[in-house]
Design an enzyme around this catalytic site. Structure first.
Site, PDB file in Angstrom:
ATOM      1  CB  THR A  67      10.533  44.798  21.417  1.00 55.66           C
ATOM      2  OG1 THR A  67      11.351  45.338  20.367  1.00 55.66           O
ATOM      3  CG2 THR A  67       9.445  43.944  20.794  1.00 55.66           C
ATOM      4  N   GLY A 295      12.830  50.900  15.404  1.00 54.80           N
ATOM      5  CA  GLY A 295      12.765  49.499  14.988  1.00 54.80           C
ATOM      6  C   GLY A 295      12.256  48.602  16.112  1.00 54.80           C
ATOM      7  CG  ASP A 296      14.467  48.290  19.710  1.00 50.20           C
ATOM      8  OD1 ASP A 296      14.908  47.446  18.905  1.00 50.20           O
ATOM      9  OD2 ASP A 296      15.196  48.960  20.469  1.00 50.20           O
ATOM     10  CB  ALA A 297       8.737  51.462  18.576  1.00 47.59           C
TER      11      ALA A 297
END
Length: 347
Positions: A67, A295-297
């Site tokens: 992230t 999702g992290d991105a």
């Protein structure tokens, strides 16, 4: 430390060992196709086996580090710093080099008690099963964070992002409490990701203690529904869950924003009683290389715009969708390299 490092991310740095797997190996190790777990004795042989049997790719990972790299993509140089614990080995060197290439400043605690943490990433279709061996990552000590030269990083930052994987070990949990309390007391923004279903099942008390001082709470549909079950809310309706998460006890008067992603389906955002949904701009199947880390991105895009003072949920969601769309066109939770980057749109 030169630069204006306004965004601080912390969690468990892990070197991802990623492969396109099959059902046979998932069954052998009792893994679900779309899940995240901590490795136990039964998974010890998994890492060597996937290296032996599959073509593997190594990626500098750990959810919050992914992230942070995504956020830095949108931010001016020297904006983002990441703290976690690694060993003094080749995996840590590779991880630091990869982070630096993405413009991320790292401030790792070095331990000799365990090797750098790894995560088996078993991809089947658009699903990924994550098996994390924390090793050095769970040796992180709050005493390291409290050293004046490190706590000054906390004090300098205005925005924070933590993954809940950190609360599974004492040093990470104590650090999450310390930083979230600092953020609440100083009117700074603290972001937290629910990270994995097992955390609300087995570490809910610790999770709730950090959520109390959380301004931006992220999660996917599985994590949100598992939290709802653990809380006894009796609903799997994501809009209702987002609303309830937003209304959990808060350590200061600022409202909490809850953001729930659903892969290619609409993103749900709740602030108190107000719930909004935002459709995802679809990426064509032929352009999707790997959804691991999407999702992290997304959180990287959201935090990257938010940390520029754009505290506007629709615009930050659009930035999240954009960074996620870049990520899934690449192998693993990675982003286009400097020099290969397209012009960033106006969100």
């Amino acid at each position: 430390m030169s630069g204006n490092y306004q965004l601080l991310a912390m969690e468990n740095p892990l070197l991802d060992i990623q492969c396109n797997a099959n059902q046979e190996i998932l069954d052998k190790y009792g893994l679900k196709a779309n899940d995240a777990i901590l490795a136990d004795e039964s998974h010890k042989a998994l890492y060597a086996e996937i290296v032996e049997k599959f073509d593997v790719v190594y990626v500098a990972g750990g959810a919050a580090q992914n992230t942070a790299r995504g956020a830095q993509y949108l931010l001016p140089p020297n904006s983002t710093v990441y703290i976690g614990c690694v060993s003094d080995d080749k995996y840590a060197t590779a991880m630091k080099e990869a982070a630096t290439a993405d413009g991320l400043r790292t401030n790792y605690q070095i331990t000799t008690e365990a090797p750098t943490g790894t995560c088996g990433v078993l991809i089947t279709g658009h699903n990924r099963s994550l098996v994390a061996n924390l090793a050095a990552a769970e040796k992180f000590q709050v005493e390291f964070l409290k050293k004046p030269e490190n706590w000054s990083i906390v004090e300098n930052a205005k925005y924070y992002y933590f993954g809940s994987f950190f609360v599974t070990h004492d040093g990470g949990y104590a650090s999450a409490i310390a930083v979230s309390e600092h953020a609440a007391a100083n009117n700074k923004t603290f972001g937290l990701n629910l990270s994995a279903p097992f955390i609300s099942q087995f570490f809910k008390e610790r999770l709730d203690a950090v959520i109390k001082n959380t301004d931006l709470l992220f999660g996917n549909e599985d994590e949100a529904r598992t939290y709802s079950t653990a809380a006894g809310w009796g609903t799997d309706d994501l809009k209702e869950i987002a609303k309830k998460l937003s209304q959990l006890p808060k350590g200061n008067a600022r409202p909490r924003t809850v953001v729930i992603t659903q892969g290619a389906d609409e993103t749900v955002v709740a602030v108190g009683d107000a719930v909004s949904v935002f459709p995802v701009t679809k990426v064509e199947d032929k352009d999707i290389v790997d959804t691991n880390g999407a999702g992290d991105a997304f959180c990287g895009g959201f935090m990257g715009l938010f940390a520029q003072g754009v505290e506007d949920a629709p615009r930050c969601v659009a930035a999240g969708h954009y960074i996620a769309s870049l990520c899934i066109k690449q192998v693993g939770p990675t982003y286009p390299k400097v020099g290969e980057r397209e012009a960033i749109p106006n969100f």
